[in-house]
Design an enzyme around this catalytic site. Sequence first.
Site, PDB file in Angstrom:
ATOM      1  N   LYS A   1       2.722   2.067   7.105  1.00  0.00           N
ATOM      2  CA  LYS A   1       1.561   2.320   6.480  1.00  0.00           C
ATOM      3  C   LYS A   1       0.412   1.897   7.541  1.00  0.00           C
ATOM      4  O   LYS A   1      -0.878   2.061   6.940  1.00  0.00           O
ATOM      5  CB  LYS A   1       1.145   1.665   5.214  1.00  0.00           C
ATOM      6  CG  LYS A   1       2.358   1.928   4.037  1.00  0.00           C
ATOM      7  CD  LYS A   1       2.071   2.955   3.332  1.00  0.00           C
ATOM      8  CE  LYS A   1       3.112   2.870   2.038  1.00  0.00           C
ATOM      9  NZ  LYS A   1       3.054   4.039   1.155  1.00  0.00           N
TER      10      LYS A   1
ATOM     11  N   GLN B   1      -1.407  -1.298   0.974  1.00  0.00           N
ATOM     12  CA  GLN B   1      -2.519  -0.439   1.478  1.00  0.00           C
ATOM     13  C   GLN B   1      -3.662  -1.181   1.805  1.00  0.00           C
ATOM     14  O   GLN B   1      -4.727  -0.314   2.164  1.00  0.00           O
ATOM     15  CB  GLN B   1      -2.889   0.252  -0.004  1.00  0.00           C
ATOM     16  CG  GLN B   1      -1.707   1.054  -0.638  1.00  0.00           C
ATOM     17  CD  GLN B   1      -1.611   2.445   0.384  1.00  0.00           C
ATOM     18  OE1 GLN B   1      -2.170   2.699   1.123  1.00  0.00           O
ATOM     19  NE2 GLN B   1      -0.426   3.143  -0.159  1.00  0.00           N
TER      20      GLN B   1
ATOM     21  N   HIS C   1       2.152  -0.232  -7.779  1.00  0.00           N
ATOM     22  CA  HIS C   1       2.891   0.678  -7.480  1.00  0.00           C
ATOM     23  C   HIS C   1       4.631   0.300  -8.193  1.00  0.00           C
ATOM     24  O   HIS C   1       4.686  -1.025  -8.189  1.00  0.00           O
ATOM     25  CB  HIS C   1       3.090   0.504  -6.063  1.00  0.00           C
ATOM     26  CG  HIS C   1       3.984   1.634  -5.461  1.00  0.00           C
ATOM     27  ND1 HIS C   1       5.328   1.438  -4.976  1.00  0.00           N
ATOM     28  CD2 HIS C   1       3.813   2.793  -4.529  1.00  0.00           C
ATOM     29  CE1 HIS C   1       5.783   2.617  -4.353  1.00  0.00           C
ATOM     30  NE2 HIS C   1       4.772   3.243  -4.102  1.00  0.00           N
TER      31      HIS C   1
ATOM     32  N   ASP D   1       0.774  -7.538  -3.489  1.00  0.00           N
ATOM     33  CA  ASP D   1       1.315  -6.296  -2.487  1.00  0.00           C
ATOM     34  C   ASP D   1       0.110  -5.808  -1.869  1.00  0.00           C
ATOM     35  O   ASP D   1      -0.968  -5.135  -2.313  1.00  0.00           O
ATOM     36  CB  ASP D   1       1.722  -5.233  -3.733  1.00  0.00           C
ATOM     37  CG  ASP D   1       2.014  -3.938  -3.106  1.00  0.00           C
ATOM     38  OD1 ASP D   1       1.973  -3.848  -1.791  1.00  0.00           O
ATOM     39  OD2 ASP D   1       2.253  -2.936  -3.810  1.00  0.00           O
TER      40      ASP D   1
ATOM     41  N   CYS E   1       4.184   7.208  -7.455  1.00  0.00           N
ATOM     42  CA  CYS E   1       5.214   5.926  -7.884  1.00  0.00           C
ATOM     43  C   CYS E   1       4.139   4.948  -8.608  1.00  0.00           C
ATOM     44  O   CYS E   1       4.332   3.552  -8.283  1.00  0.00           O
ATOM     45  CB  CYS E   1       5.487   5.255  -6.571  1.00  0.00           C
ATOM     46  SG  CYS E   1       6.949   6.184  -5.683  1.00  0.00           S
TER      47      CYS E   1
HETATM   48  C1  LIG Z   1       0.470  -0.151  -3.185  1.00  0.00           C
HETATM   49  C2  LIG Z   1       1.894   0.132  -2.566  1.00  0.00           C
HETATM   50  N1  LIG Z   1       2.794  -0.942  -2.630  1.00  0.00           N
HETATM   51  C3  LIG Z   1       4.058  -0.621  -2.225  1.00  0.00           C
HETATM   52  C4  LIG Z   1       4.370   0.581  -1.815  1.00  0.00           C
HETATM   53  C5  LIG Z   1       5.986   0.715  -1.112  1.00  0.00           C
HETATM   54  O1  LIG Z   1       5.935   0.691   0.181  1.00  0.00           O
HETATM   55  P1  LIG Z   1       7.448   1.185   0.969  1.00  0.00           P
HETATM   56  O2  LIG Z   1       7.819   2.694   0.363  1.00  0.00           O
HETATM   57  O3  LIG Z   1       7.091   0.987   2.228  1.00  0.00           O
HETATM   58  O4  LIG Z   1       8.310   0.205   0.368  1.00  0.00           O
HETATM   59  C6  LIG Z   1       3.576   1.443  -1.517  1.00  0.00           C
HETATM   60  C7  LIG Z   1       3.920   2.709  -0.988  1.00  0.00           C
HETATM   61  O5  LIG Z   1       3.568   3.702  -1.239  1.00  0.00           O
HETATM   62  C8  LIG Z   1       2.159   1.283  -2.016  1.00  0.00           C
HETATM   63  O6  LIG Z   1       1.507   2.261  -1.834  1.00  0.00           O
END
Ligand SMILES: Cc1ncc(COP(=O)(O)O)c(C=O)c1O
Length: 417
Positions: free
Chosen positions: A235, A212, A132, A209, A375
Amino acid sequence: MLDTETIKKDFPIFSGKNGKNPASPRLRRASKLVYLDNSATSQTPAFVVNAEVEYYKKYRANVARGLYPLSVKATAAYDEARAKVAKFIGAGTREVIFTASATASSNMLAYALENSGFFREGDEIVTTIMEHHSMLVPLQELAKRKKLKLKIISMTPERELDYSEAEKLITKKTKLVAFTAVSNVTGTINDMKRLVLLAKKVGAYSAIDATQAVGHMPVDVKAIDCDFLFFSGHKMCGPTGIGALYGKKELLEKLHPGFFGGGMVEEVIGNDTFFATSPSKFEAGTPNIAGAIGFGAACDYLDNIGMAKIEKHIREITRYALVKMAKIQGLTLYSELNAEKNAGVISFLVHGAHPHDTSEILARHGIATRAGHHCAQPLVKAMGEYAVTRASFYLYNSKEDVDELIKGIGEVKKVFN
Ligand SMILES: Cc1ncc(COP(=O)(O)O)c(C=O)c1O
């Protein structure tokens, strides 16, 4: 399978007027809201909303500052929330820093590593094509600032990470291996332990990260043995504006913070400052107190249902959807096709329809999906597309929700045929 009718009752959005299909009566076919945009954000149970409201109504005060009862109570609730979030991922309480989001966590980590003199010109960071932007862009910026090389592990045609390439790219020059636990586009679950081990072999740090993954499957940082891991509250049934960054205690103690201000110091003298211990030294300024309390409540809520059960439920729904969608003529799937390795995310294209049109027509039928690059532009481009439509599942989704999606796709095909 979880009893989704009972679970939906915990979520105000699915009850009363809220739970109705918001599309106009002329267009709507599904009578209920079919929420399949869980990878963007999940819904919030009343239990979490109430925990936040209670703070605002009954004991609102700043934390770690006042000596009066309201502040003492708010501080205790904030500390308790940290303990709950830490326990949820198998971490020690002092190993969890509250942040504003996964994105804030990722940026915080990049700045903290940089400020700690961790990188030298020419050092390498290895990451993946599945990232992401919230992981990738801070790494790109860090690489530019410190003149580092950023290496990207690609994906196999089966939409799994190319581990043989990972083995080649991670070398003695690697200082950090940073990767997503689950792709928010393909749903692919990466082998966290395997990548952490590769990092360890060459003496590199690992950063995951897990946005998800946490709240969708059991995640235990001690079993994974990663150095850092981050995720967002929203999430996983928690509030927006709150996230967490986990770091091994001994590493957090060594790291210099990336953000500065009140609440994170031991002593400020003249031109110099002695920082508090972790996690306080990373939490400059007034934190999102209500958000943290709601985050803790979300962990309680999910724990009460049981993370193993939630993971199994999501897998079952995903399996059901994958089987049904694979049979649709004129539809291409852009996901991990093995439900055992997919955390509940299915991206797809209906031939002849722009993904935004697909999502828009589904919306008219009360089905919430998302279209775009999610993203994760490099990943979507690597699959040969600029945008895809995405359906993503969570604990309250049922097979009936999937059936509505399938019917909705039928409506899209009618329009574009
Ligand atoms: C895999 C992953 N990492 C990071 C993020 C970023 O999360 P946030 O927008 O809550 O910072 C997302 C958001 O869709 C995501 O799917």
